[in-house]
Scaffold this active site. Structure first.
Site, PDB file in Angstrom:
ATOM      1  N   LYS A 262      51.985 -46.171-101.620  1.00 52.31           N
ATOM      2  CA  LYS A 262      52.294 -47.545-101.193  1.00 52.31           C
ATOM      3  C   LYS A 262      52.503 -47.524 -99.690  1.00 52.31           C
ATOM      4  O   LYS A 262      52.861 -46.487 -99.120  1.00 52.31           O
ATOM      5  CB  LYS A 262      53.574 -48.028-101.882  1.00 52.31           C
ATOM      6  CG  LYS A 262      53.758 -49.521-101.871  1.00 52.31           C
ATOM      7  CD  LYS A 262      52.993 -50.214-102.985  1.00 52.31           C
ATOM      8  CE  LYS A 262      53.049 -51.724-102.844  1.00 52.31           C
ATOM      9  NZ  LYS A 262      52.453 -52.407-104.001  1.00 52.31           N
TER      10      LYS A 262
ATOM     11  N   ASP B 155      49.267 -56.474-101.089  1.00 53.16           N
ATOM     12  CA  ASP B 155      50.550 -56.727-101.749  1.00 53.16           C
ATOM     13  C   ASP B 155      51.094 -57.974-101.053  1.00 53.16           C
ATOM     14  O   ASP B 155      50.302 -58.756-100.508  1.00 53.16           O
ATOM     15  CB  ASP B 155      51.492 -55.513-101.614  1.00 53.16           C
ATOM     16  CG  ASP B 155      52.732 -55.614-102.495  1.00 53.16           C
ATOM     17  OD1 ASP B 155      52.641 -55.332-103.690  1.00 53.16           O
ATOM     18  OD2 ASP B 155      53.815 -56.000-101.985  1.00 53.16           O
TER      19      ASP B 155
END
Ligand code: NDP
Length: 447
Positions: free
Chosen positions: A129, A169
């Site tokens: 991430k 995201d």
């Protein structure tokens, strides 16, 4: 559920000592460790191999400076992150988040969750991430582009189609992915599938935009049906009004539900006639404005400042799809008191541990994020396959594969929850199912 196993408690203590102040990461780690109690009790191999100590430590964490020039000619500086958590079953894979609240702890919690989520999809993807504390609100198109280019000017050296493949995201959608892809291509002189969520003219997959929201509803429908219910005729509240929330609304409505409320970070709208999705899309996707503009389309709807109040609206099913810890104990109690019997998470770690306790105490159905919102990364995996083949599949082909993957994920969570003595606890089922595959690969690889 409590974390009582001595061995796992020791690991949790070490996580907190070694990663001080990273509270979101501590929370995500504890939830997984709690779920693994029956696993280590059943098979000592998971203790003897030290695989849990290994899985909880990122393989690599990268932090970097992102300087960019604003419209007045001044140099601004943000911090960039990429946490490459685990590559046991495939290249690191996970989104990039641009939000002022981003810090290392937030990226680590997201990266840690991603390991198990990606494992659940059955596709060969490791967990990672990244993101930045850059706040895109109020920035011009030129500023967003220059920021994305500068971000990629450092990130490019750490990623690659067989190494690490980021996606979007919060605040990173098709526009930002396009700018980052363009910069990667320019620096490396390669046209590679190094990002997913790309535009359809340069390697993107049909149905990627819809995938997380649709996947959330497919997972939830499977969970509902296994418990004698369905979306049909149900009243639904969805928080957020971004990528996940919009397509969750679309699919829940197609499945026969009525969505009565949505929000952004300023406030929420309640429309007893059902939220008009075309109006939301116009406001959020086209004009990039605030949700309160909804009243210009439907003056009879209600707007309330603040997001928390959205959970006091009576509903059957809640689909939190904004951000982490958006449902706390008080909100969970309000949901339960108003007859909500199902919470299924579009956002990552939507619920605090206390809220989850309320769901279980009230025998509500609970779809945990790492299973329920895995549809986005699943279709990202399918985008990678299409890029490797240099082919594009039809919308129906991708959507059918997504449906099948979400059904498999639900069945896997259900089966593991039963096999480990916690039937109906899909949170434990998801954590165990996700863990076993990655842990076995790590043991086999010796690292
Ligand atoms: P978007 O940026 O498209 O939308 C985010 C939405 O949530 C916006 O309406 C935003 O409001 C709201 N929001 C963000 N932060 C807060 C906050 N602190 N408080 C209240 N509202 C907030 O993001 P996505 O829809 O892509 O992501 C939403 C969630 O889903 C995140 O948790 C993400 O990690 C998760 N997720 C996303 C996937 C994807 O494929 N995109 C895949 C799996 C999970 P505002 O516009 O005012 O900021």
């Amino acid at each position: 559920m409590e974390l009582t196993n001595e061995y796992l408690l020791g690991i949790q203590k070490k996580v907190e000592q070694k990663n001080p102040a990273e509270v979101e990461f501590h929370q995500a780690a504890k939830e997984v460790l709690m779920s693994l109690q029956p696993v280590v009790e059943k098979d000592p191999k998971y203790i003897e191999s030290g695989v849990i100590e290994r899985i909880i430590e990122p393989e690599r964490q990268i932090m970097f400076r992102v300087p960019w020039v604003d419209d007045s000619g001044k140099i601004q500086v943000n911090r960039g992150f990429r946490v490459q958590f685990n590559s046991a079953i495939g290249p690191y894979k996970g989104g990039l988040r641009f939000h002022p609240t981003v810090n290392l702890g937030v990226i680590k919690f997201l990266g840690f969750e991603q390991i198990f989520k990606n494992s659940l999809t059955t596709l060969p993807m490791g967990g990672g991430k990244g993101g930045s504390d850059f706040d895109p609100k109020g920035k011009s198109e030129g500023e967003i582009m220059r920021f994305c280019q500068s971000f990629m000017t450092e990130l490019y050296r750490h990623i690659g189609p067989d190494t690490d493949v980021p996606a979007g995201d919060i605040n990173v959608g098709g526009r930002e992915i396009g700018y980052m892809f363009g910069q990667y291509k320019r620096i490396t002189n390669t046209f590679a599938g190094v990002l997913t969520g790309k535009g359809l003219t340069f390697g993107g997959s049909l149905a990627r935009t819809e995938a997380t929201g649709y996947g959330l509803c497919y997972f939830t429908e499977n969970m509902l049906q296994a418990n004698g219910k369905s979306f049909k005729g149900q009243t639904v509240v969805i928080s957020g009004s971004g990528n996940v929330a919009i397509y969750a609304h679309q699919k829940a409505t197609e499945l026969g539900a009525k969505v009565v409320a949505m929000c952004d970070s300023n406030g929420y709208v309640y429309d007893k006639n059902g939220i008009d999705l075309a109006a939301i899309k116009q406001i959020k996707e086209v004009e990039r404005k605030r949700i309160k503009e909804y009243l210009n389309y439907h003056p009879d709807a209600e707007y309330h400042e603040g997001c928390k109040g959205i959970w006091t609206i009576p509903c059957d099913i809640a689909l939190p799809s904004a951000t982490q810890n958006e449902i706390d104990e008080e909100s969970a109690k309000a949901l339960a008191a108003n007859g909500c019997y199902c919470v299924s998470e579009g956002s990552n770690m939507s619920s605090t541990p206390e809220a989850i306790e309320v769901y279980f105490a009230n025998k509500m159905l609970y779809g945990p994020a790492k299973a329920a919102n895995a549809g986005g990364v699943a279709v990202s995996g399918l985008e990678m396959s299409q890029n490797s083949e240099r082919l594009s599949w039809t919308f129906e082909e991708v959507d059918n594969k997504l449906k099948a993957i979400m059904k498999d994920i639900f069945e896997n969570c259900d089966e593991k929850s039963k096999a480990y003595g916690m039937p109906g606890n899909y949170m434990a089922g998801a954590n165990i199912a996700g863990f076993l595959k990655v842990a076995d690969a790590m043991i086999a690889q010796g690292n």
